[in-house]
Design an enzyme around this catalytic site. Structure first.
Site, PDB file in Angstrom:
ATOM      1  N   LYS B  84       6.966  -4.935  -2.532  1.00 28.76           N
ATOM      2  CA  LYS B  84       5.684  -5.657  -2.611  1.00 28.76           C
ATOM      3  C   LYS B  84       5.839  -7.156  -2.379  1.00 28.76           C
ATOM      4  CE  LYS B  84       2.910  -2.202  -3.708  1.00 28.76           C
ATOM      5  NZ  LYS B  84       1.809  -1.804  -2.809  1.00 28.76           N
ATOM      6  N   GLU B 106      -5.157  -6.962  -6.924  1.00 25.76           N
ATOM      7  CA  GLU B 106      -5.381  -5.774  -7.735  1.00 25.76           C
ATOM      8  C   GLU B 106      -4.037  -5.078  -7.841  1.00 25.76           C
ATOM      9  OE1 GLU B 106      -4.160  -4.134  -4.418  1.00 25.76           O
ATOM     10  OE2 GLU B 106      -5.792  -5.583  -4.306  1.00 25.76           O
ATOM     11  N   SER B 373      11.558   2.097  -2.292  1.00 23.91           N
ATOM     12  CA  SER B 373      10.577   1.006  -2.289  1.00 23.91           C
ATOM     13  C   SER B 373      10.626   0.145  -3.544  1.00 23.91           C
ATOM     14  CB  SER B 373       9.177   1.573  -2.102  1.00 23.91           C
ATOM     15  OG  SER B 373       8.913   2.535  -3.098  1.00 23.91           O
TER      16      SER B 373
END
Lengths: 253, 388
Positions: B84, B106, B373
């Protein structure tokens, strides 16, 4: 001239702004809803916007969202609205508009929607999550059945986009009065007066103001620049509080 | 292809009040993000702050068992512990260039929230994060991290109280605060240009993996595997290999408990086309077009839609999409912990689960890259609940 434009112009010819109440389909109950619609019509509503409930209403505040979620729990669908409306439409003089988010309309099928909505006496559609660029194909399909696709514009819509919207507007143009979500407010932003003038000059169709409208005196300052007003959350609150549609509309007509 | 679309998917289905800020972001994407100075600065931060490049790690023990060569692209080793951060650094930098003061985000699992709060702190921006009240509870550790980083976390009590409701709330906030605020969208979904913007920032993952493959084993990989919720880590890995037709790409969705009628997050495998959160894509919805609740043991996969580029990759056949259930993901989680000494995020465990569950479909000797991830620290509460 479209039926909706006509309804608004008729009200203007009487020296008042058109009154456009919004109520989510099925609120406050499946049967009561049609009684309220008839009462709004009898009390002088010029156009009635019927909300098509959606699970994820991005542009709506808590009042409209809650009412829509309650309607969904009662089983309200677009299919139900389009099946029930013809049974009640005959006695209603006001123009009828459906307002809701795109996905339920899309799943119904746009060609079928246009046909069934026209047969049910719907004069227009408002779909807040469809901006001009995505609206054109849909506008054509609806237009072929005589249904107006009503555009929303806002305080932040720049002149070049207003011009784009004005180029093929029909029914009326809906000016969102606040930079925010739906919900009754006691005051409107200062800059709305200038925007009303700008939008009025850009569009040939009537101009209705919505979002945050609670009482007629909020609109006094705008004179004949404004052709109509949409009232949603304030009406929902009034009905939820046990008030009647007739009482609600009396200061407006 | 129509502007902002991937085949029939994508577009920009947003209220007119959001069109000016979306057009502003689109313009900045075309001018600022593509400029050499921006890319140089972005690359420098990724190296010096994020810790890129992340390694491509060979898994000797699992490879021996599976009969093919398993490599992990180690996004768990990027700063904040997940891919991210690539996107949030990119968008925070973009926000600075656009003159914005606040980053809005969000988050579901909390990883995007933490990454946004981190990027905001690093680049001197305010940060507001919307998070479903259910996720606030199940990811309390990440909430605390966001707060420590200076972000304001706003729990969302409406709807299913998960990621989709947090996105609704963030859009509502952005309508009113667009002048000073950039919406740092967390995945490669939403209205144009977010799917392309987020993909481009995440494509660093695939570009590195491509180069590392050639350096480490002399050829391109045979198979890429990544979990898909919104799909940003998967599209980040896939993008650099799109024209390499011999490289298979598999996206793994979350099947929930796997029981008949259970809630799940298989927007591609079980969904149908519709419009949600600004794009035409594959959705979990009723036949009347209402959005259905989703579920996954991995909060980051718990979303009823998917990025439109994945919907297109599925429709065009370029990528395949499969699903694994909660139990299979938990099994893969434990396998990776015990065989390789790596604690993966539950999201990534779904991708690992694919190679374990479908090992017979993968030819012996294949070179397989699984995008790891994120790391699993954030999931300890859930793990304890399920595994004791």
């Amino acid at each position: 001239m479209s039926n909706l434009s006509e309804k608004i112009r008729e009200a203007n010819a009487k020296g008042r702004k058109a009154v456009i109440p919004y109520l989510p389909a099925g609120f406050p109950g499946l049967t009561e809803f049609w009684d309220v619609i008839k009462e709004l019509d009898a009390a002088g509503a010029d156009v009635i916007e019927i909300g098509v409930p959606f699970s994820d209403p991005v542009a709506d505040g808590p009042t409209v969202e809650q009412a829509c979620l309650e309607s969904l729990e009662l089983g309200v669908t677009l299919k139900w609205i389009l099946e029930e409306l013809p049974k009640h439409r005959a006695g209603i003089k006001a123009g009828i508009v459906l307002m809701g988010y795109l996905n339920p309309f899309l799943q119904y099928g746009l060609e079928k929607l246009a046909k069934d909505a026209a047969a049910a006496g719907v004069g227009g559609l408002i779909i807040p999550d469809v901006p001009y660029e995505e609206a054109q194909e849909m506008k054509e399909i609806l237009g072929a059945q005589g249904i107006d696709f009503i555009y929303l514009v806002g305080l932040n819509t720049p002149p070049e986009r207003l011009k784009m919207y004005a180029s093929n507007a029909s029914g009326y143009v809906y000016l969102v009065s606040v930079m925010g979500i739906t919900g009754a407010r006691t005051s409107l932003p200062k800059e709305i007066g200038d925007k009303i003038i700008e939008v009025k000059e850009a569009f040939d169709v009537p101009l209705a103001l919505g979002f945050g409208i609670k009482t007629p005196d909020q609109l006094e300052a705008f004179g004949d620049k404004l052709d109509g007003a949409v009232i949603g959350s304030a009406l929902i609150d009034h009905i939820r509080g046990g008030g009647s549609a007739k009482e609600f509309l009396s200061p407006w007509v | 292809m129509k502007k902002g679309y991937f085949g029939d998917f994508g577009g920009r289905f947003s209220p007119e009040l959001l069109m000016p800020p979306l057009l502003e972001v689109e313009d900045a994407y075309k001018t600022i993000v593509k400029s050499k100075p921006f890319l140089t600065e972005f690359g420098r931060i990724l190296t010096e702050y994020v810790g890129r490049s992340t390694p491509l790690t060979f898994c000797p023990n699992l490879s021996r068992e599976l009969g093919f060569n398993l490599y992990l692209k180690r996004e768990d080793l990027a700063h904040t512990g997940a891919h991210k951060i690539n996107n949030t650094i990119g968008q925070a930098l973009l926000a600075k260039h656009m003159g914005k003061k606040t980053l809005l985000a969000e988050t579901g699992a909390g990883q995007h929230g933490v990454a946004t709060a981190t990027a905001a702190a690093y680049l001197g921006l305010n940060c507001i994060v919307y998070m479903g009240a259910t996720d606030v509870k199940r990811q309390a550790h990440n909430v605390r991290r966001m707060q420590l980083l200076g972000a304001e976390v706003r729990p969302v009590e409406s709807g299913t109280k998960t990621l989709k409701d947090a996105i609704n709330a963030a859009f509502r906030f952005w309508i009113s605060e667009q002048a000073d605020t950039h919406y740092c969208f967390g995945t490669a979904a939403g209205p144009h240009p977010f799917p392309a913007l987020v993909r481009d920032f995440q494509s660093v993952v695939g570009h590195e993996a491509r180069q590392q493959s050639v350096e480490q084993f002399g050829t391109l990989p045979d198979l890429l595997v990544a979990c898909v919720g919104g799909g940003s880590n998967a599209i980040g890995l896939f993008h650099a290999f799109m024209d390499d037709r011999d490289v298979r790409m598999v996206g793994v969705e979350a099947a929930g408990s796997g029981e008949p009628g259970c809630y799940h997050s298989m927007a591609i495998c079980k969904g149908t086309p519709g419009v949600f959160h600004g794009a035409r894509t594959q959705l979990l919805q009723t036949e009347d077009g209402q959005i259905e609740p989703s579920h996954s043991i991995a909060p980051g996969l718990d979303y009823p839609g998917v990025g439109p580029e994945h919907a297109w990759l599925d429709a065009s056949g370029r990528a395949e999409y499969v699903s694994v259930n909660d139990a299979q993901a938990l099994n893969a989680f434990q396998s990776l912990c015990r065989h390789e000494g790596i604690i993966p995020a539950l999201e990534s465990s779904h991708a690992v689960a694919y190679v374990l569950e479908y090992k017979d479909d993968i030819p012996a000797g294949s070179k397989v890259i699984v995008n790891l991830s994120g790391r699993g620290d954030k999931d300890m509460g859930i793990i304890e609940e399920y595994l004791g």
